[in-house]
Design a protein around this motif. Structure first.
Motif, short mmCIF file in Angstrom:
data_model
loop_
_atom_site.label_atom_id
_atom_site.label_comp_id
_atom_site.label_asym_id
_atom_site.label_seq_id
_atom_site.Cartn_x
_atom_site.Cartn_y
_atom_site.Cartn_z
N SER A 18 0.83 -1.21 0.00
CA SER A 18 0.00 0.00 0.00
C SER A 18 0.86 1.25 0.00
O SER A 18 0.42 2.32 -0.43
N ALA B 230 -4.34 -3.96 -1.84
CA ALA B 230 -3.81 -2.68 -1.38
C ALA B 230 -3.02 -1.98 -2.49
O ALA B 230 -3.12 -0.76 -2.66
N SER C 196 -4.38 1.69 -3.83
CA SER C 196 -3.63 2.82 -3.26
C SER C 196 -3.36 3.95 -4.26
O SER C 196 -3.49 5.12 -3.90
N ARG D 97 -2.83 5.78 0.29
CA ARG D 97 -2.27 4.66 1.02
C ARG D 97 -3.18 4.17 2.14
O ARG D 97 -3.38 2.97 2.30
N GLY E 221 -6.17 2.34 0.72
CA GLY E 221 -5.72 1.10 0.09
C GLY E 221 -5.36 0.04 1.11
O GLY E 221 -5.69 -1.13 0.96
N MET E 222 -4.65 0.45 2.18
CA MET E 222 -4.33 -0.49 3.25
C MET E 222 -5.59 -1.00 3.92
O MET E 222 -5.69 -2.18 4.26
#
Length: 472
Positions: free
Chosen positions: A119, A205, A209, A214, A217-218
């Motif tokens: 990510s 991820a 992302s 980020r 996405g994580m």
């Protein structure tokens, strides 16, 4: 002045530097990931050693008859408890016992690493500005993304090789009955599954992302990881959860257990195809979007406190409010599903008097007719683990103040280090408390709808948040 001096010859980076070093984007990425790969592979190998050692040493595993008696006691547990470990296959052998005891939970633990790494490999560097500098070189965007991705994939492969060799050594060291020896091919076949699972959630991820940033996405990677595990583990609790089983990649690969002597290579091919598709989507998304550009989706916006710069406490809490709410809602929904399945679970327990007696011995006075009992048995340990993971992510954000050099600016004002540390820590603890409060509220709502007593589960969740506070 001598005219005989030769011109200096510039030489390119060596092959070794290109593979693991500063000679290429791939080499730099692999070099940065090397320590994490060794730690992940080593810790996973220790799990195998710790699980396999008793099988070769403890007296209850000395003969096949004693093993069968022990396995019979384990497999008599309710399906909702056994589901956390997966389908028991050839448990009389060391390989079968290993694949059942750690086969499902180990990929959950290992999957956290690629989610965090993938990510941030593009989106994280874009946020810090280092990717702009890299993109200004003759390297194309596609080459940058592919080399960074290949570096992380190579790190996962290295970690899995360490795990496979550790598993093989466990079979050689602790196998003492026929069938206990673990072939090297079986060890690699098992860890191939783990590696592909890790890359699937990391691929989620990686693909999201560049578009969503980020953090989001994580979050998507973690949702896919935990939801897949929980759906597969608790499918026996209710028809609702069971209907979601086709969405779980744990369910897709339930028949692939080379350590236990069974394989399902078409399922491995399917999960590998999904991995490739997700990674290709991430490369294309990075190639076609502005570096650092994020799509602001209204329903994905996380709320925050309006007064986030009034001091270290309010800023830390404000920065983590949205993420804390998301963690709380996610964990709370998981708890609500468990509560909704409490009646079926209680009936299952009461139909097995020996299991009910065992639970009474471990948890004296636990009322199996209440949703709180089901929460204690099936939610509390894993829920505490997830809340602890949330607390760790808050601490990582706190530490980033120093890593990203913001703390130097803050401490240049008339504020002491001790004051900043104390107030910032309180902000982080308040965010963890917010997670626990949201989880407690959602579970209380679910318990009330089941006509249960809300006191025990709410108190238990509060204590779980308190333990997370102390560990933080």
């Amino acid at each position: 002045m001598s005219a005989g001096t030769g011109a200096a010859v510039l030489s390119g980076p060596s092959l070794w530097a290109r593979i693991i070093g500063l000679g290429s984007i791939y080499g730099k990425t692999l070099r940065d990931s090397l320590r994490a790969a060794i730690v992940v592979g080593g810790v996973a190998g220790l799990f195998m050693v710790g699980t396999g050692a008793p099988f070769g040493i403890a007296p209850e595993f000395a003969t096949i008859e004693l093993r069968r008696q022990f396995i019979a006691a384990l497999t008599s547990l309710p399906l909702a408890v056994r589901g956390l470990l997966g389908e028991p296959i050839n448990l009389e052998t060391l390989g079968g016992f290993l694949s059942w005891r750690v086969g499902n939970f180990l990929p959950v633990m290992l999957g956290l690493w690629p989610v965090i790494a993938l990510s941030g490999t593009l989106a994280g560097e874009a946020a810090k500005g280092s990717l702009d500098l890299l993109a200004s070189t003759p390297q194309g965007r596609r080459a940058i993304a592919l080399e960074k991705l290949a570096g992380h994939v190579s790190a996962v492969v290295l970690a899995m090789v360490i795990l496979a060799l550790s598993t093989w050594v466990v079979g050689q060291a602790f196998g003492k009955l026929p069938g206990d020896a673990i072939p090297l091919g079986a060890a690699f076949g098992q860890v191939l599954l783990y590696g592909l699972m890790m890359l699937l959630v990391g691929g989620v991820a990686f693909a999201t992302s560049p578009i969503l940033g980020r953090t989001r996405g994580m979050a998507f990677g973690l949702i896919v990881l935990f939801a897949s595990y929980l759906i597969y583990s608790y499918a026996s609790l209710s028809p609702l959860i069971d209907s979601l089983s086709p969405l779980s990649f744990f369910d897709w690969t339930a028949g692939h257990r080379p350590l236990a002597g069974v394989s399902d290579w078409p399922a491995i091919g399917l999960i590998a195809a999904v991995d490739v598709a997700l990674m290709a989507a991430g490369v294309i998304a990075f190639e076609r979007r502005d570096i650092g550009g994020v799509v602001n989706v209204r329903w994905l916006r996380l709320p925050s406190l309006p007064a986030g710069v009034g001091g270290p406490f309010t800023r830390q809490l404000a920065d983590r409010t949205g993420v804390a709410i998301a963690w709380g809602i996610g964990i709370g929904l998981y708890g609500m599903i468990i509560v909704a399945s409490a009646e079926a679970f209680s009936q299952m327990l009461t139909s097995l008097p020996q299991i009910a007696a065992l639970i009474e011995t471990i948890y004296p006075g636990l009322d199996l007719t209440q949703p709180s009992a089901v929460l204690q048995l099936t939610f509390f340990s894993f829920g505490s683990f997830i809340i602890g993971l949330a607390g760790a992510s808050f601490l990582a954000g706190w530490a980033s103040d120093e890593n990203r050099r913001r703390l130097e600016v803050v401490l240049s004002t008339p504020r002491s280090r001790a004051s900043w540390a104390a107030r910032s820590a309180l902000g982080v603890l308040a965010a963890i408390g917010l997670v626990a409060a949201i989880v407690a509220a959602l579970i209380a709502i679910a318990v009330v709808t089941q006509a249960g007593d809300i006191g025990p589960p709410v108190a238990g969740i509060s204590s779980g948040g308190g333990r997370c506070d102390r560990s933080a």
